[in-house]
Design a protein around this motif. Structure first.
Motif, short mmCIF file in Angstrom:
data_model
loop_
_atom_site.label_atom_id
_atom_site.label_comp_id
_atom_site.label_asym_id
_atom_site.label_seq_id
_atom_site.Cartn_x
_atom_site.Cartn_y
_atom_site.Cartn_z
N VAL A 142 0.86 -1.18 0.00
CA VAL A 142 0.00 0.00 0.00
C VAL A 142 0.89 1.23 0.00
CG1 VAL A 142 -1.89 1.16 1.20
CG2 VAL A 142 -1.65 -1.31 1.37
N SER A 143 1.30 1.69 -1.17
CA SER A 143 2.24 2.79 -1.26
C SER A 143 1.51 4.12 -1.43
CB SER A 143 3.21 2.57 -2.43
OG SER A 143 2.48 2.52 -3.64
N LEU A 144 0.47 4.34 -0.64
CA LEU A 144 -0.26 5.61 -0.73
C LEU A 144 0.64 6.74 -0.28
CD1 LEU A 144 -3.62 4.45 0.86
CD2 LEU A 144 -3.13 4.74 -1.55
N PRO A 145 0.80 7.78 -1.08
CA PRO A 145 1.70 8.87 -0.69
C PRO A 145 1.16 9.63 0.50
CG PRO A 145 0.42 9.45 -2.65
CD PRO A 145 0.15 8.01 -2.38
N ALA A 146 2.06 10.08 1.38
CA ALA A 146 1.65 10.87 2.54
C ALA A 146 1.09 12.21 2.07
CB ALA A 146 2.83 11.08 3.47
N PRO A 147 0.13 12.76 2.79
CA PRO A 147 -0.42 14.07 2.40
C PRO A 147 0.64 15.16 2.54
CG PRO A 147 -1.23 13.41 4.57
CD PRO A 147 -0.51 12.22 4.00
N ALA A 148 0.53 16.17 1.69
CA ALA A 148 1.52 17.26 1.70
C ALA A 148 1.45 18.06 2.99
CB ALA A 148 1.29 18.17 0.50
N THR A 149 0.26 18.17 3.59
CA THR A 149 0.09 18.91 4.84
C THR A 149 -0.74 18.06 5.79
OG1 THR A 149 -1.93 19.97 4.01
CG2 THR A 149 0.16 21.15 3.66
N ARG A 172 -10.53 5.82 2.87
CA ARG A 172 -10.49 4.43 2.41
C ARG A 172 -9.47 3.60 3.20
NH1 ARG A 172 -13.46 3.48 -1.85
NH2 ARG A 172 -14.14 5.14 -3.26
N LEU A 173 -8.36 4.21 3.55
CA LEU A 173 -7.33 3.50 4.31
C LEU A 173 -7.87 3.07 5.68
CD1 LEU A 173 -4.41 2.52 4.46
CD2 LEU A 173 -3.76 4.80 5.25
N LEU A 174 -8.61 3.96 6.35
CA LEU A 174 -9.15 3.62 7.66
C LEU A 174 -10.33 2.66 7.56
CD1 LEU A 174 -8.88 7.02 9.57
CD2 LEU A 174 -7.50 4.97 9.84
N VAL A 175 -11.10 2.76 6.46
CA VAL A 175 -12.15 1.76 6.24
C VAL A 175 -11.51 0.37 6.17
CG1 VAL A 175 -13.76 0.83 4.53
CG2 VAL A 175 -13.88 3.23 5.15
N PHE A 176 -10.41 0.27 5.42
CA PHE A 176 -9.72 -1.01 5.28
C PHE A 176 -9.20 -1.49 6.64
CE2 PHE A 176 -7.25 -4.35 3.57
CZ PHE A 176 -6.05 -4.34 4.25
N LEU A 177 -8.49 -0.63 7.37
CA LEU A 177 -7.92 -1.03 8.65
C LEU A 177 -8.99 -1.45 9.64
CD1 LEU A 177 -5.10 1.65 9.12
CD2 LEU A 177 -4.80 -0.79 8.68
N ALA A 215 3.53 11.61 9.92
CA ALA A 215 3.96 10.49 10.78
C ALA A 215 2.79 9.56 11.07
CB ALA A 215 4.55 11.03 12.08
N ASP A 216 1.60 10.14 11.35
CA ASP A 216 0.41 9.31 11.58
C ASP A 216 0.10 8.48 10.34
OD1 ASP A 216 -1.22 11.99 13.37
OD2 ASP A 216 -0.05 10.33 14.15
N TRP A 217 0.15 9.16 9.19
CA TRP A 217 -0.15 8.50 7.92
C TRP A 217 0.75 7.29 7.71
CZ3 TRP A 217 -3.80 9.68 4.10
CH2 TRP A 217 -3.67 8.99 2.90
N LYS A 218 2.05 7.47 7.99
CA LYS A 218 3.00 6.37 7.79
C LYS A 218 2.65 5.18 8.68
CE LYS A 218 7.94 5.25 7.66
NZ LYS A 218 7.77 3.97 8.37
N VAL A 219 2.25 5.44 9.93
CA VAL A 219 1.87 4.35 10.83
C VAL A 219 0.66 3.59 10.28
CG1 VAL A 219 0.98 3.79 13.12
CG2 VAL A 219 2.86 5.42 12.88
N PHE A 220 -0.37 4.35 9.83
CA PHE A 220 -1.56 3.72 9.28
C PHE A 220 -1.22 2.90 8.03
CE2 PHE A 220 -3.36 5.98 12.44
CZ PHE A 220 -4.00 7.18 12.20
N ASP A 269 1.74 1.69 7.07
CA ASP A 269 2.59 0.54 7.37
C ASP A 269 1.77 -0.61 7.96
OD1 ASP A 269 5.58 2.40 8.43
OD2 ASP A 269 4.72 1.99 6.46
N ALA A 270 0.77 -0.26 8.77
CA ALA A 270 -0.09 -1.30 9.34
C ALA A 270 -0.85 -2.02 8.24
CB ALA A 270 -1.06 -0.69 10.34
N ALA A 271 -1.34 -1.25 7.26
CA ALA A 271 -2.06 -1.87 6.14
C ALA A 271 -1.12 -2.76 5.33
CB ALA A 271 -2.67 -0.79 5.26
N GLU A 272 0.12 -2.31 5.15
CA GLU A 272 1.10 -3.12 4.42
C GLU A 272 1.34 -4.45 5.12
OE1 GLU A 272 4.01 -0.01 2.09
OE2 GLU A 272 4.45 -0.46 4.17
N GLN A 273 1.45 -4.41 6.45
CA GLN A 273 1.69 -5.64 7.20
C GLN A 273 0.50 -6.59 7.10
OE1 GLN A 273 2.76 -4.49 11.18
NE2 GLN A 273 4.40 -3.15 10.47
#
Length: 690
Positions: free
Chosen positions: A504-511, A527-532, A577-582, A584-588
């Motif tokens: 899941v290589s979703l790019p982090a938001p610019a802001t 969508r990412l949080l729906v999946f998680l 940083a939050d985005w990366k945690v979310f 990475d969890a989806a990737e795992q």
């Protein structure tokens, strides 16, 4: 005990524990099953002390009146939990320390937190309005051969569970009819425990069965195996009660588990959280399923809907190869959907193998799950460490699906040859042949598909002959040891090569994303949080079926719960940083082995997801479709047509999915495949799809 100086939350925890312990004694018929005429003692050495006429503090009267109908239950279990406790000073025990509750309360814990501190995170508080006299479970008259009804089912369930510890008794089927097998089991039980071995279940035999059943399941111990509302009901067995909005418990969890798993593969179904509570979302999901199955869409789960759900789940697992290895080992302390799936497979296996014990499907990897995994590993020749690594996961899936599809007889391992089958044969061995042929037919066009019905007819003969021709065996349409082994080995090889890496290589938001924001980044977050949330029940998301690009209150609630779950600062806003945690969890959650080349699809979904690292004709087809779309849409990206799923292909795919309103995970699932095919067809009808 100085109750006036104790914090109220400590008093509450102690009162609730005392109520629960008393109810456990009554529920398990601890004393009547041993021949006593009472239900509980007044001795603190066994139960708890009671002194008639003793002065009671006003605070105790108030709290007792408030908490009289509240007790402790573990999630997924039906019995009041055996809340063992002691004072913690003069007497020690493995359960709650009463003086310790004072310290816990002064640390800021409430009553439930105190109880969970001592008894584990699975415990919950239950309040009931059903206050009644203490009943006796004995049906009132003896049960014998020919008897029918609920009491016979209870007897058979208990004998079936006891047989796991006493295999010589035999394991009667839970049918509700007192048949010869039940009678034989009763006679062996009676002989073992010095009762009149007449096969008739009078009060003495009933009480002894209850006593042994409670003992083997440790229902009156801290180490309780747990009792579901359906007793030893099989994983796919109808619970006997219609489930509807407001229902709770393990049967609701089972329905939610099937719905959530089916929704992973069918976008028309509604995803639900597996929490054991039948709310509006579960009702909506059931209606959607019923409509798809042409059932009465009333949102309630009766026997027809239950059976249809189970059948659909089994079919989905069979057709799609089950669920991919999650990428990390599961061990004690793990929680979530992967744990629930492991437990469900264990329950399926326990229905078929007498050496295994059932386990609650609660998503919490505790001592009972460790024990069940170790027993499974021992039975199937794996390292018995109680940890679900890749090998154990794959074997659990294989065994669970084999039992669910009824392709193995009792205590027969998948792939174990039992008998030669041919035209005219019927039964479990034929189902196994048909099951493996069906799996292989999905990959080899020269092998015709067959119905798995256990009847070896002309269609099965043709499919067997086709496989024998492909495999270089004698083409006689007869499945002996060599043909069966060839079918099994080939199906296992395809299973091993099927899963794919779905990163899941979703790019982090610019802001930083905040409540009130809108745009594509918010939609990706949605969508990412729906999946998680489908895998992590602690993430509280009640989003609609069509997530949008607005950071609203529901999304903020989901963000906050995700931040709590991952130990982040709970702000409701999403930093990089939050985005990366979310992410990475989806990737795992989605990690597995890279896919090998797929057969040339000819416009047909290749039956396995395509993602970064995949290669072959199916990937080339996707790249061609993306370029057809890019030629007509200036906002779309062209990709090199190499047949290799590289980062350029992934980026173009994510852009397409976002524009098409699909899950933006950079993975070509069935929905994305069909959407790309139709879009490309519409733009270039003269283009060939090969």
């Amino acid at each position: 005990m100085g109750a006036l100086s104790w914090p109220e939350e400590a008093l509450r925890a102690n009162i609730i524990a005392q109520v629960s312990l008393a109810l456990n004694r009554i529920w398990t018929e601890w004393y009547p099953s041993r021949g006593y005429s009472f239900n509980i003692t007044g001795s603190p050495g066994y139960d708890q002390a009671y002194v008639n006429g003793r002065t009671v503090f006003a605070v105790m009267e108030r709290l007792t009146a408030e908490l009289f109908s509240t007790f402790v239950q573990r999630s997924g279990d039906a019995e009041p939990y055996f809340t063992e406790y002691c004072d913690g000073k003069t007497v020690t025990c493995p359960g709650m320390k009463q003086w310790g509750t004072v310290d816990r309360a002064r640390e800021g814990m409430n009553a439930l937190q105190i109880l969970r501190y001592y008894y584990g995170s699975r415990v919950q508080l239950v309040t009931t309005d059903n206050i009644a006299a203490i009943p006796s479970s004995y049906p009132g008259s003896p049960l014998r051969r020919g008897s029918t009804g609920t009491n016979v089912r209870i007897l058979q369930k208990q004998l079936s569970r006891i047989a796991k510890d006493y295999p010589s008794f035999g394991k009667p089927a839970v049918t509700g009819t007192f048949d010869e097998a039940t009678e034989n089991s009763v006679k062996k039980f009676q002989k073992q425990f010095s009762l009149t071995a007449d096969g008739v279940v009078g009060r003495a035999t009933w009480n002894k069965v209850s006593f042994i059943y409670v003992s083997v399941k440790d229902l009156a111990e801290l180490t309780s195996e747990g009792e579901t509302a359906e007793g030893t009901q099989s994983a796919g067995g109808w619970p006997g009660t219609v489930l509807r909005r407001g229902s709770t418990g393990s049967s609701v969890e089972q329905v939610q588990f099937w719905l959530s798993d089916l929704a992973q593969f069918d976008s028309s179904l509604v995803r639900v959280t597996v929490d054991g509570s039948y709310g509006a979302t579960t009702e909506r999901a059931v209606r959607a399923f019923q409509q798809k199955q042409s059932l009465t869409a009333d949102g309630a789960v009766g026997q027809r809907t239950w059976n249809a759900l189970y059948t659909a789940w089994v079919d989905a697992q069979s057709d799609l190869g089950g669920t991919a290895w999650p990428g990390t080992a599961l061990r004690r302390g793990a929680v979530g959907m992967e744990v629930r799936l492991v437990q469900f497979w264990l329950r399926l296996a326990a229905d078929n193998y007498s050496a295994l014990r059932t386990v609650a499907v609660d998503g919490s990897y505790g001592a009972a799950t460790v024990s069940a995994v170790e027993a499974f590993q021992t039975l199937f020749g794996l390292t018995a460490d109680g940890v679900v690594g890749r090998s154990t996961w794959n074997k659990l899936k294989e065994v669970g699906l084999a039992v669910a599809n009824k392709i193995v007889a009792a205590n027969v391992a998948p792939g174990q040859f039992t008998t030669t089958t041919q035209a005219g044969s019927s039964g479990t061995a034929v189902r196994a042949v048909q099951y493996y042929l069906r799996r292989l037919a999905a990959y080899y066009s020269d092998v015709p598909s067959v119905t798995v019905d256990g009847k070896f007819g002309a269609a099965t003969t043709r499919a067997v002959r086709a496989w024998q021709s492909r495999a270089g065996l004698t083409v006689d349409g007869v499945v002996g040891r060599l043909t069966f082994q060839s079918l099994y080995d080939a199906a296992q090889a395809l299973e091993a090569s099927g899963p794919v890496v779905r990163t899941v290589s979703l790019p982090a938001p610019a802001t930083t994303l905040r409540p009130g924001d809108t745009g594509a980044a918010v939609l990706r977050l949605n969508r990412l949080l729906v999946f998680l949330s489908q895998w992590i029940p602690e993430i509280n998301f009640t989003a609609s079926d069509t997530p949008d690009n607005t950071f609203d209150l529901e999304l903020e609630t989901a963000v906050r719960s995700a931040q709590r779950y991952f130990g982040l600062t709970e702000t409701g806003a999403v930093t990089a940083a939050d985005w990366k945690v979310f992410r990475d969890a989806a990737e795992q959650l989605l990690a597995a082995n890279p896919a090998g080349p797929s057969p040339k699809p000819g416009g047909v979904w290749p039956a396995s997801a395509l993602a970064l690292g995949s290669a072959g004709p199916a990937v080339l087809q996707v790249q061609k479709w993306l370029n057809i779309i890019a030629a007509a849409d200036q906002t779309a990206d062209f990709v090199p047509e190499t047949g290799l799923f590289d980062t350029e292909t992934q980026a173009a795919l994510e852009s397409y999915q976002l524009a098409a309103g699909l899950e933006t995970l950079g993975v070509v699932d069935a929905d994305t495949w069909e959407s790309l095919r139709l879009a490309a067809q519409g733009l270039c009808r003269e283009c060939q799809e090969g």
